[in-house]
Enzyme design. Structure first.
Site, short mmCIF file in Angstrom:
data_model
loop_
_atom_site.label_atom_id
_atom_site.label_comp_id
_atom_site.label_asym_id
_atom_site.label_seq_id
_atom_site.Cartn_x
_atom_site.Cartn_y
_atom_site.Cartn_z
N HIS A 248 0.86 -1.19 0.00
CA HIS A 248 0.00 0.00 0.00
C HIS A 248 0.90 1.24 0.00
O HIS A 248 1.40 1.65 -1.05
CB HIS A 248 -0.92 -0.08 1.23
CG HIS A 248 -2.04 0.91 1.26
ND1 HIS A 248 -2.31 1.80 0.25
CD2 HIS A 248 -2.99 1.16 2.21
CE1 HIS A 248 -3.35 2.54 0.57
NE2 HIS A 248 -3.78 2.17 1.76
N HIS A 287 -2.04 -1.75 -10.09
CA HIS A 287 -3.03 -1.21 -9.16
C HIS A 287 -4.28 -2.04 -9.22
O HIS A 287 -4.64 -2.54 -10.29
CB HIS A 287 -3.37 0.25 -9.54
CG HIS A 287 -3.97 1.01 -8.42
ND1 HIS A 287 -5.31 1.00 -8.18
CD2 HIS A 287 -3.40 1.77 -7.46
CE1 HIS A 287 -5.55 1.74 -7.11
NE2 HIS A 287 -4.41 2.21 -6.64
N ASP A 341 3.10 5.76 -6.50
CA ASP A 341 4.34 5.56 -5.75
C ASP A 341 5.59 5.54 -6.62
O ASP A 341 6.69 5.55 -6.11
CB ASP A 341 4.26 4.22 -4.99
CG ASP A 341 3.41 4.36 -3.75
OD1 ASP A 341 3.41 5.43 -3.15
OD2 ASP A 341 2.71 3.39 -3.39
C1 LIG Z 1 -0.90 -2.73 -6.13
C2 LIG Z 1 -1.05 -4.24 -6.13
C3 LIG Z 1 -0.88 -4.75 -4.69
C4 LIG Z 1 -2.44 -4.62 -6.66
O1 LIG Z 1 -2.60 -5.96 -6.40
P1 LIG Z 1 -3.81 -6.85 -6.98
O2 LIG Z 1 -4.93 -6.01 -7.41
O3 LIG Z 1 -4.06 -7.91 -5.97
O4 LIG Z 1 -3.19 -7.44 -8.29
P2 LIG Z 1 -2.40 -8.79 -8.41
O5 LIG Z 1 -1.21 -8.76 -7.51
O6 LIG Z 1 -3.35 -9.94 -8.30
O7 LIG Z 1 -1.90 -8.69 -9.93
C5 LIG Z 1 -2.69 -9.01 -11.07
C6 LIG Z 1 -1.73 -9.47 -12.15
O8 LIG Z 1 -0.83 -8.39 -12.52
C7 LIG Z 1 0.52 -8.71 -12.17
N1 LIG Z 1 1.11 -7.56 -11.51
C8 LIG Z 1 0.47 -6.71 -10.68
N2 LIG Z 1 1.32 -5.77 -10.23
C9 LIG Z 1 2.50 -6.04 -10.81
C10 LIG Z 1 3.77 -5.42 -10.72
N3 LIG Z 1 3.97 -4.37 -9.96
N4 LIG Z 1 4.78 -5.95 -11.42
C11 LIG Z 1 4.58 -7.04 -12.19
N5 LIG Z 1 3.39 -7.67 -12.30
C12 LIG Z 1 2.38 -7.17 -11.62
C13 LIG Z 1 0.44 -9.89 -11.21
O9 LIG Z 1 1.60 -10.67 -11.24
C14 LIG Z 1 -0.78 -10.60 -11.71
O10 LIG Z 1 -0.41 -11.30 -12.85
P3 LIG Z 1 -1.10 -12.73 -13.21
O11 LIG Z 1 -2.56 -12.41 -13.43
O12 LIG Z 1 -0.39 -13.15 -14.45
O13 LIG Z 1 -0.85 -13.61 -12.03
C15 LIG Z 1 0.01 -4.89 -7.05
O14 LIG Z 1 -0.11 -4.34 -8.36
C16 LIG Z 1 1.42 -4.71 -6.54
O15 LIG Z 1 1.88 -5.50 -5.71
N6 LIG Z 1 2.15 -3.65 -7.03
C17 LIG Z 1 3.47 -3.38 -6.53
C18 LIG Z 1 3.37 -2.62 -5.21
C19 LIG Z 1 2.92 -1.19 -5.38
O16 LIG Z 1 3.40 -0.47 -6.25
N7 LIG Z 1 1.98 -0.78 -4.52
C20 LIG Z 1 1.48 0.57 -4.50
C21 LIG Z 1 0.04 0.62 -4.90
S1 LIG Z 1 -0.53 2.30 -5.05
#
Ligand SMILES: CC(C)(COP(=O)(O)OP(=O)(O)OC[C@H]1O[C@@H](n2cnc3c(N)ncnc32)[C@H](O)[C@@H]1OP(=O)(O)O)[C@@H](O)C(=O)NCCC(=O)NCCS
Length: 404
Positions: A248, A287, A341
Protein backbone atom coordinates in the site's frame (compact mmCIF):
# COMPACT_ATOMS: atom_id res chain seq x y z
CA UNK A 1 -25.00 -31.88 29.28
CA UNK A 2 -24.97 -33.76 25.99
CA UNK A 3 -23.88 -31.54 23.09
CA UNK A 4 -25.51 -31.92 19.69
CA UNK A 5 -23.27 -33.59 17.12
CA UNK A 6 -22.36 -31.32 14.19
CA UNK A 7 -22.82 -33.36 11.06
CA UNK A 8 -23.39 -32.88 7.37
CA UNK A 9 -21.85 -30.10 5.31
CA UNK A 10 -21.47 -26.33 5.64
CA UNK A 11 -24.64 -24.66 4.44
CA UNK A 12 -25.08 -21.02 3.50
CA UNK A 13 -28.35 -19.14 3.79
CA UNK A 14 -27.54 -17.10 0.67
CA UNK A 15 -25.65 -17.70 -2.53
CA UNK A 16 -22.09 -16.74 -1.85
CA UNK A 17 -19.35 -15.55 -4.12
CA UNK A 18 -15.78 -15.47 -2.90
CA UNK A 19 -13.70 -12.66 -4.36
CA UNK A 20 -10.15 -12.81 -3.08
CA UNK A 21 -9.09 -9.52 -1.53
CA UNK A 22 -12.78 -8.42 -1.58
CA UNK A 23 -12.27 -7.40 -5.21
CA UNK A 24 -15.40 -5.67 -6.48
CA UNK A 25 -17.06 -5.62 -3.04
CA UNK A 26 -19.10 -2.48 -2.37
CA UNK A 27 -18.99 -1.01 1.13
CA UNK A 28 -21.24 2.05 0.95
CA UNK A 29 -22.44 4.98 -1.14
CA UNK A 30 -20.14 7.99 -1.13
CA UNK A 31 -19.88 11.42 -2.73
CA UNK A 32 -16.27 11.97 -1.70
CA UNK A 33 -14.17 10.63 -4.50
CA UNK A 34 -14.29 8.60 -7.66
CA UNK A 35 -11.64 6.51 -9.37
CA UNK A 36 -12.28 5.30 -12.91
CA UNK A 37 -9.58 2.70 -13.36
CA UNK A 38 -10.29 2.13 -17.05
CA UNK A 39 -10.09 5.79 -18.03
CA UNK A 40 -7.43 6.83 -15.51
CA UNK A 41 -9.66 9.37 -13.77
CA UNK A 42 -9.48 10.55 -10.18
CA UNK A 43 -12.13 12.96 -8.91
CA UNK A 44 -12.60 14.55 -5.48
CA UNK A 45 -16.18 15.76 -4.91
CA UNK A 46 -16.63 16.22 -8.66
CA UNK A 47 -13.36 18.08 -9.28
CA UNK A 48 -10.73 16.31 -11.35
CA UNK A 49 -7.34 15.80 -9.79
CA UNK A 50 -5.47 17.67 -12.55
CA UNK A 51 -7.42 20.87 -11.79
CA UNK A 52 -6.92 20.48 -8.06
CA UNK A 53 -3.18 19.82 -8.45
CA UNK A 54 -2.89 22.93 -10.61
CA UNK A 55 -5.13 25.40 -8.78
CA UNK A 56 -5.79 24.24 -5.23
CA UNK A 57 -3.70 23.77 -2.09
CA UNK A 58 -3.74 21.14 0.64
CA UNK A 59 -5.96 23.05 3.07
CA UNK A 60 -8.58 23.82 0.42
CA UNK A 61 -8.52 20.20 -0.80
CA UNK A 62 -8.88 18.89 2.77
CA UNK A 63 -11.87 21.22 3.28
CA UNK A 64 -13.37 20.02 0.00
CA UNK A 65 -13.03 16.38 1.01
CA UNK A 66 -14.33 16.81 4.55
CA UNK A 67 -17.09 19.37 3.96
CA UNK A 68 -18.11 18.46 0.43
CA UNK A 69 -17.68 21.80 -1.35
CA UNK A 70 -14.99 24.28 -2.27
CA UNK A 71 -14.83 26.83 0.58
CA UNK A 72 -15.51 30.52 0.22
CA UNK A 73 -12.58 32.78 1.11
CA UNK A 74 -14.03 33.29 4.60
CA UNK A 75 -14.64 29.57 5.14
CA UNK A 76 -11.12 28.73 4.01
CA UNK A 77 -9.55 31.42 6.22
CA UNK A 78 -11.48 30.14 9.23
CA UNK A 79 -10.58 26.52 8.44
CA UNK A 80 -6.89 27.42 8.09
CA UNK A 81 -6.98 29.34 11.39
CA UNK A 82 -8.50 26.34 13.14
CA UNK A 83 -5.84 24.02 11.68
CA UNK A 84 -3.13 26.42 12.87
CA UNK A 85 -4.67 26.53 16.35
CA UNK A 86 -4.65 22.70 16.50
CA UNK A 87 -1.03 22.24 15.40
CA UNK A 88 0.54 22.00 18.85
CA UNK A 89 0.41 18.51 20.34
CA UNK A 90 0.39 17.61 24.04
CA UNK A 91 3.76 17.22 25.77
CA UNK A 92 2.82 13.61 26.65
CA UNK A 93 2.68 12.74 22.93
CA UNK A 94 6.19 14.10 22.34
CA UNK A 95 7.41 12.27 25.46
CA UNK A 96 5.84 9.00 24.20
CA UNK A 97 7.65 9.43 20.87
CA UNK A 98 10.93 10.13 22.65
CA UNK A 99 10.67 6.82 24.52
CA UNK A 100 10.73 4.83 21.27
CA UNK A 101 13.98 3.44 19.82
CA UNK A 102 15.24 5.95 17.23
CA UNK A 103 15.33 3.27 14.55
CA UNK A 104 11.63 2.38 15.04
CA UNK A 105 9.64 2.34 11.82
CA UNK A 106 8.31 5.89 11.37
CA UNK A 107 4.82 4.53 10.68
CA UNK A 108 4.96 2.68 14.00
CA UNK A 109 5.93 5.98 15.63
CA UNK A 110 2.97 7.64 13.90
CA UNK A 111 0.65 4.94 15.27
CA UNK A 112 1.98 5.58 18.77
CA UNK A 113 1.65 9.34 18.30
CA UNK A 114 -1.95 9.28 17.08
CA UNK A 115 -2.96 6.75 19.71
CA UNK A 116 -1.39 8.97 22.38
CA UNK A 117 -3.23 11.99 20.94
CA UNK A 118 -6.49 10.10 21.47
CA UNK A 119 -5.55 9.27 25.05
CA UNK A 120 -4.88 12.98 25.66
CA UNK A 121 -8.08 14.29 24.04
CA UNK A 122 -10.72 14.64 26.74
CA UNK A 123 -13.44 14.77 24.10
CA UNK A 124 -12.63 11.36 22.60
CA UNK A 125 -14.46 9.06 25.04
CA UNK A 126 -17.47 11.34 25.75
CA UNK A 127 -17.95 11.46 21.97
CA UNK A 128 -18.03 7.65 21.81
CA UNK A 129 -20.71 7.66 24.54
CA UNK A 130 -22.78 10.24 22.64
CA UNK A 131 -22.55 8.27 19.39
CA UNK A 132 -23.61 5.11 21.23
CA UNK A 133 -26.45 6.75 23.17
CA UNK A 134 -29.02 6.19 20.43
CA UNK A 135 -30.46 9.67 21.12
CA UNK A 136 -30.60 11.79 17.97
CA UNK A 137 -29.48 15.05 19.65
CA UNK A 138 -26.58 13.27 21.39
CA UNK A 139 -25.56 11.60 18.13
CA UNK A 140 -25.66 14.92 16.36
CA UNK A 141 -23.42 16.42 19.07
CA UNK A 142 -21.11 13.41 18.75
CA UNK A 143 -20.85 13.95 15.01
CA UNK A 144 -20.06 17.65 15.56
CA UNK A 145 -17.32 16.70 18.03
CA UNK A 146 -16.00 14.14 15.53
CA UNK A 147 -15.61 16.88 12.90
CA UNK A 148 -13.53 18.87 15.38
CA UNK A 149 -11.39 15.80 16.07
CA UNK A 150 -11.06 15.26 12.32
CA UNK A 151 -9.68 18.78 11.89
CA UNK A 152 -7.32 18.27 14.82
CA UNK A 153 -6.07 15.02 13.32
CA UNK A 154 -5.56 16.67 9.93
CA UNK A 155 -3.40 19.35 11.57
CA UNK A 156 -1.65 17.14 14.10
CA UNK A 157 -0.61 14.26 11.83
CA UNK A 158 1.88 16.73 10.31
CA UNK A 159 3.14 17.74 13.76
CA UNK A 160 3.67 14.12 14.82
CA UNK A 161 5.43 13.23 11.56
CA UNK A 162 7.57 16.37 11.85
CA UNK A 163 8.43 15.59 15.48
CA UNK A 164 9.37 12.01 14.65
CA UNK A 165 11.60 13.13 11.76
CA UNK A 166 13.53 15.22 14.30
CA UNK A 167 13.54 12.73 17.18
CA UNK A 168 14.78 9.84 15.04
CA UNK A 169 17.68 12.07 13.95
CA UNK A 170 18.56 12.83 17.59
CA UNK A 171 17.19 16.38 17.38
CA UNK A 172 14.59 18.26 19.37
CA UNK A 173 11.16 18.69 17.71
CA UNK A 174 10.56 22.12 16.20
CA UNK A 175 7.50 24.07 17.36
CA UNK A 176 4.99 24.82 14.61
CA UNK A 177 5.24 28.25 12.99
CA UNK A 178 1.82 29.88 12.74
CA UNK A 179 2.98 32.23 9.97
CA UNK A 180 3.42 29.28 7.58
CA UNK A 181 0.74 27.39 5.69
CA UNK A 182 0.14 23.70 6.39
CA UNK A 183 2.67 22.33 3.89
CA UNK A 184 5.43 24.85 4.57
CA UNK A 185 4.98 24.36 8.31
CA UNK A 186 5.12 20.57 7.93
CA UNK A 187 8.41 20.82 6.03
CA UNK A 188 9.71 23.30 8.59
CA UNK A 189 8.83 20.95 11.47
CA UNK A 190 10.60 18.07 9.68
CA UNK A 191 13.78 19.84 8.66
CA UNK A 192 14.03 22.87 10.96
CA UNK A 193 14.33 25.07 7.86
CA UNK A 194 11.71 27.12 6.06
CA UNK A 195 11.28 25.53 2.63
CA UNK A 196 11.99 27.29 -0.65
CA UNK A 197 9.14 27.85 -3.07
CA UNK A 198 9.88 24.78 -5.20
CA UNK A 199 9.99 22.39 -2.27
CA UNK A 200 6.78 23.81 -0.81
CA UNK A 201 4.94 23.69 -4.14
CA UNK A 202 5.93 20.12 -5.01
CA UNK A 203 5.12 18.87 -1.52
CA UNK A 204 1.77 20.66 -1.57
CA UNK A 205 0.86 19.05 -4.91
CA UNK A 206 1.93 15.69 -3.55
CA UNK A 207 -0.28 16.16 -0.48
CA UNK A 208 -3.24 17.04 -2.73
CA UNK A 209 -2.68 13.97 -4.92
CA UNK A 210 -2.46 11.54 -1.99
CA UNK A 211 -5.40 12.90 0.04
CA UNK A 212 -8.07 10.41 -1.03
CA UNK A 213 -8.33 7.41 -3.27
CA UNK A 214 -11.62 5.60 -3.17
CA UNK A 215 -12.18 2.64 -0.89
CA UNK A 216 -8.50 1.78 -0.59
CA UNK A 217 -7.20 -0.58 2.10
CA UNK A 218 -6.32 2.03 4.74
CA UNK A 219 -9.55 3.96 4.21
CA UNK A 220 -11.57 0.78 4.54
CA UNK A 221 -9.55 -0.12 7.65
CA UNK A 222 -10.41 3.25 9.22
CA UNK A 223 -14.06 2.71 8.39
CA UNK A 224 -14.13 -0.84 9.75
CA UNK A 225 -12.82 0.42 13.10
CA UNK A 226 -15.07 3.51 13.11
CA UNK A 227 -18.10 1.33 12.36
CA UNK A 228 -17.80 -0.22 15.83
CA UNK A 229 -18.25 3.38 17.11
CA UNK A 230 -14.69 3.35 18.38
CA UNK A 231 -13.17 6.85 18.60
CA UNK A 232 -11.71 8.65 15.57
CA UNK A 233 -8.13 8.45 16.90
CA UNK A 234 -8.35 4.64 17.07
CA UNK A 235 -9.81 4.52 13.59
CA UNK A 236 -7.04 6.70 12.13
CA UNK A 237 -4.35 4.73 14.02
CA UNK A 238 -5.64 1.61 12.28
CA UNK A 239 -5.44 3.41 8.92
CA UNK A 240 -1.78 4.21 9.59
CA UNK A 241 -1.13 0.54 10.38
CA UNK A 242 -2.64 -0.45 7.03
CA UNK A 243 -0.77 2.22 5.08
CA UNK A 244 2.53 0.97 6.54
CA UNK A 245 2.43 -2.18 4.38
CA UNK A 246 4.65 -2.34 1.28
CA UNK A 247 1.69 -3.28 -0.93
CA UNK A 248 0.00 0.00 0.00
CA UNK A 249 1.91 3.07 1.20
CA UNK A 250 5.37 1.60 1.47
CA UNK A 251 5.96 1.01 -2.25
CA UNK A 252 7.62 4.35 -3.05
CA UNK A 253 10.64 3.60 -0.83
CA UNK A 254 11.13 0.35 -2.70
CA UNK A 255 10.60 1.92 -6.11
CA UNK A 256 13.26 4.52 -5.25
CA UNK A 257 15.64 1.79 -4.00
CA UNK A 258 15.30 0.13 -7.42
CA UNK A 259 16.03 3.41 -9.23
CA UNK A 260 19.05 4.12 -7.00
CA UNK A 261 20.44 0.62 -7.55
CA UNK A 262 20.64 1.19 -11.32
CA UNK A 263 23.59 2.99 -12.97
CA UNK A 264 22.12 4.19 -16.23
CA UNK A 265 19.37 3.75 -18.80
CA UNK A 266 20.90 0.52 -20.18
CA UNK A 267 20.92 -0.79 -16.60
CA UNK A 268 17.21 0.11 -16.31
CA UNK A 269 16.41 -1.99 -19.38
CA UNK A 270 18.34 -4.91 -17.87
CA UNK A 271 16.64 -4.45 -14.51
CA UNK A 272 13.16 -4.74 -16.01
CA UNK A 273 14.14 -7.76 -18.14
CA UNK A 274 15.59 -9.46 -15.09
CA UNK A 275 12.54 -8.70 -12.92
CA UNK A 276 10.21 -10.07 -15.59
CA UNK A 277 12.34 -13.21 -16.02
CA UNK A 278 12.28 -13.78 -12.25
CA UNK A 279 8.55 -12.93 -12.09
CA UNK A 280 9.32 -10.22 -9.53
CA UNK A 281 6.73 -7.54 -8.96
CA UNK A 282 7.96 -4.13 -9.99
CA UNK A 283 7.46 -1.63 -7.20
CA UNK A 284 5.44 1.43 -8.11
CA UNK A 285 3.55 -0.42 -10.86
CA UNK A 286 0.14 -2.01 -11.02
CA UNK A 287 -3.03 -1.21 -9.16
CA UNK A 288 -6.18 -2.98 -8.07
CA UNK A 289 -8.37 -0.34 -9.70
CA UNK A 290 -6.30 1.43 -12.37
CA UNK A 291 -5.86 -0.54 -15.53
CA UNK A 292 -4.87 2.70 -17.26
CA UNK A 293 -2.21 5.30 -16.39
CA UNK A 294 -2.67 6.55 -12.83
CA UNK A 295 -3.35 10.30 -13.19
CA UNK A 296 -1.38 11.01 -10.00
CA UNK A 297 1.69 9.37 -11.54
CA UNK A 298 1.18 11.59 -14.60
CA UNK A 299 1.37 14.77 -12.50
CA UNK A 300 4.25 13.48 -10.37
CA UNK A 301 6.16 12.20 -13.42
CA UNK A 302 6.24 15.75 -14.82
CA UNK A 303 7.38 17.16 -11.48
CA UNK A 304 10.00 14.40 -11.17
CA UNK A 305 11.59 15.46 -14.44
CA UNK A 306 11.64 19.14 -13.45
CA UNK A 307 12.84 18.64 -9.87
CA UNK A 308 15.54 16.05 -10.55
CA UNK A 309 17.03 18.33 -13.24
CA UNK A 310 16.85 21.35 -10.92
CA UNK A 311 18.55 19.45 -8.11
CA UNK A 312 21.30 17.99 -10.31
CA UNK A 313 20.08 14.38 -10.24
CA UNK A 314 18.44 14.31 -13.67
CA UNK A 315 19.91 10.85 -14.32
CA UNK A 316 17.46 9.44 -11.75
CA UNK A 317 14.50 10.62 -13.80
CA UNK A 318 16.05 9.14 -16.95
CA UNK A 319 16.48 5.77 -15.21
CA UNK A 320 12.94 5.87 -13.79
CA UNK A 321 11.48 6.88 -17.13
CA UNK A 322 13.31 4.05 -18.88
CA UNK A 323 11.94 1.57 -16.31
CA UNK A 324 8.47 2.97 -16.98
CA UNK A 325 8.78 2.59 -20.76
CA UNK A 326 10.09 -0.98 -20.48
CA UNK A 327 7.39 -2.04 -18.03
CA UNK A 328 4.63 -0.56 -20.20
CA UNK A 329 6.13 -2.31 -23.23
CA UNK A 330 5.99 -5.63 -21.38
CA UNK A 331 2.86 -5.25 -19.26
CA UNK A 332 0.86 -2.30 -20.63
CA UNK A 333 -1.58 -4.62 -22.38
CA UNK A 334 -2.22 -6.29 -19.05
CA UNK A 335 -3.13 -2.90 -17.58
CA UNK A 336 0.06 -2.41 -15.57
CA UNK A 337 1.26 1.19 -15.50
CA UNK A 338 3.13 3.37 -13.00
CA UNK A 339 1.11 4.15 -9.90
CA UNK A 340 1.39 7.15 -7.56
CA UNK A 341 4.34 5.56 -5.75
CA UNK A 342 6.59 5.26 -8.75
CA UNK A 343 7.74 8.88 -9.06
CA UNK A 344 6.98 10.21 -5.57
CA UNK A 345 10.05 8.48 -4.05
CA UNK A 346 12.37 9.95 -6.67
CA UNK A 347 10.90 13.42 -6.11
CA UNK A 348 11.23 13.27 -2.30
CA UNK A 349 14.78 11.95 -2.62
CA UNK A 350 15.74 14.77 -5.00
CA UNK A 351 14.25 17.23 -2.51
CA UNK A 352 16.52 15.83 0.22
CA UNK A 353 13.81 14.19 2.33
CA UNK A 354 14.88 11.21 4.45
CA UNK A 355 13.67 7.97 2.84
CA UNK A 356 12.05 6.54 6.01
CA UNK A 357 9.79 9.61 6.11
CA UNK A 358 8.21 8.87 2.71
CA UNK A 359 5.26 6.83 3.99
CA UNK A 360 4.53 9.21 6.91
CA UNK A 361 4.24 11.99 4.30
CA UNK A 362 1.55 9.87 2.64
CA UNK A 363 -0.28 9.67 6.00
CA UNK A 364 0.01 13.45 6.52
CA UNK A 365 -2.00 13.80 3.32
CA UNK A 366 -4.31 10.77 3.43
CA UNK A 367 -5.57 11.66 6.90
CA UNK A 368 -7.90 14.16 5.19
CA UNK A 369 -9.50 11.40 3.10
CA UNK A 370 -9.70 9.02 6.05
CA UNK A 371 -11.44 11.64 8.17
CA UNK A 372 -13.82 12.62 5.36
CA UNK A 373 -14.83 9.03 4.64
CA UNK A 374 -15.37 8.09 8.29
CA UNK A 375 -17.41 11.23 8.93
CA UNK A 376 -19.52 10.61 5.84
CA UNK A 377 -20.23 7.05 6.95
CA UNK A 378 -21.01 7.68 10.63
CA UNK A 379 -24.55 9.07 10.21
CA UNK A 380 -25.50 5.97 8.16
CA UNK A 381 -23.34 3.65 10.26
CA UNK A 382 -23.74 -0.09 10.22
CA UNK A 383 -20.98 -2.24 11.68
CA UNK A 384 -18.82 -3.98 9.04
CA UNK A 385 -18.98 -7.69 9.48
CA UNK A 386 -18.16 -9.89 6.47
CA UNK A 387 -17.92 -13.66 6.63
CA UNK A 388 -15.39 -16.27 5.62
CA UNK A 389 -16.24 -19.43 3.73
CA UNK A 390 -15.60 -22.27 6.16
CA UNK A 391 -13.91 -25.10 4.33
CA UNK A 392 -12.77 -27.14 7.35
CA UNK A 393 -14.25 -30.30 8.89
CA UNK A 394 -17.42 -30.43 10.99
CA UNK A 395 -17.27 -33.85 12.58
CA UNK A 396 -13.89 -34.02 14.35
CA UNK A 397 -13.95 -36.02 17.62
CA UNK A 398 -12.27 -34.29 20.56
CA UNK A 399 -9.27 -36.36 21.68
CA UNK A 400 -7.82 -35.77 25.17
CA UNK A 401 -4.27 -34.37 25.13
CA UNK A 402 -2.63 -37.56 26.48
CA UNK A 403 -4.18 -39.59 23.67
CA UNK A 404 -3.06 -37.39 20.73
C1 LIG B 1 -0.90 -2.73 -6.13
C2 LIG B 1 -1.05 -4.24 -6.13
C3 LIG B 1 -0.88 -4.75 -4.69
C4 LIG B 1 -2.44 -4.62 -6.66
O1 LIG B 1 -2.60 -5.96 -6.40
P1 LIG B 1 -3.81 -6.85 -6.98
O2 LIG B 1 -4.93 -6.01 -7.41
O3 LIG B 1 -4.06 -7.91 -5.97
O4 LIG B 1 -3.19 -7.44 -8.29
P2 LIG B 1 -2.40 -8.79 -8.41
O5 LIG B 1 -1.21 -8.76 -7.51
O6 LIG B 1 -3.35 -9.94 -8.30
O7 LIG B 1 -1.90 -8.69 -9.93
C5 LIG B 1 -2.69 -9.01 -11.07
C6 LIG B 1 -1.73 -9.47 -12.15
O8 LIG B 1 -0.83 -8.39 -12.52
C7 LIG B 1 0.52 -8.71 -12.17
N1 LIG B 1 1.11 -7.56 -11.51
C8 LIG B 1 0.47 -6.71 -10.68
N2 LIG B 1 1.32 -5.77 -10.23
C9 LIG B 1 2.50 -6.04 -10.81
C10 LIG B 1 3.77 -5.42 -10.72
N3 LIG B 1 3.97 -4.37 -9.96
N4 LIG B 1 4.78 -5.95 -11.42
C11 LIG B 1 4.58 -7.04 -12.19
N5 LIG B 1 3.39 -7.67 -12.30
C12 LIG B 1 2.38 -7.17 -11.62
C13 LIG B 1 0.44 -9.89 -11.21
O9 LIG B 1 1.60 -10.67 -11.24
C14 LIG B 1 -0.78 -10.60 -11.71
O10 LIG B 1 -0.41 -11.30 -12.85
P3 LIG B 1 -1.10 -12.73 -13.21
O11 LIG B 1 -2.56 -12.41 -13.43
O12 LIG B 1 -0.39 -13.15 -14.45
O13 LIG B 1 -0.85 -13.61 -12.03
C15 LIG B 1 0.01 -4.89 -7.05
O14 LIG B 1 -0.11 -4.34 -8.36
C16 LIG B 1 1.42 -4.71 -6.54
O15 LIG B 1 1.88 -5.50 -5.71
N6 LIG B 1 2.15 -3.65 -7.03
C17 LIG B 1 3.47 -3.38 -6.53
C18 LIG B 1 3.37 -2.62 -5.21
C19 LIG B 1 2.92 -1.19 -5.38
O16 LIG B 1 3.40 -0.47 -6.25
N7 LIG B 1 1.98 -0.78 -4.52
C20 LIG B 1 1.48 0.57 -4.50
C21 LIG B 1 0.04 0.62 -4.90
S1 LIG B 1 -0.53 2.30 -5.05
Amino acid sequence: MAQPKFTGKVEWPVTIELNKGLEGAITCESTIGYVDGQKGWLVYRGYNIFDLAKHSNFEETAYLLIYGKLPTKKELDEFCSRLVSYRNIPRAVIDALKLLPKDSHPMGALEVGVSALGACDEEAEPTVKKMFSGEPDQISEGIKASYKMGEKLTAQMATIAGAWARIRGGKEPVDPDSSLNHTANFLYMMTGEKPDETLEKVMDVSLILHADHGMNNSTFTCMVVASTLSDLYSSITAGIASLKGPLHGGANERALADVLSIKDEAGAVEFVKDSIAKKKKLMGFGHRVYKAYDPRAKVLGEYAQEITEKKGVGHLYKIANTIEKEVIKAYGEKGIFPNVDFYSGTIYYALGIDVPMFTPIFAVSRVAGWVARVLEYLPQNRIFRPRAVYVGPLEADYVPIDKR
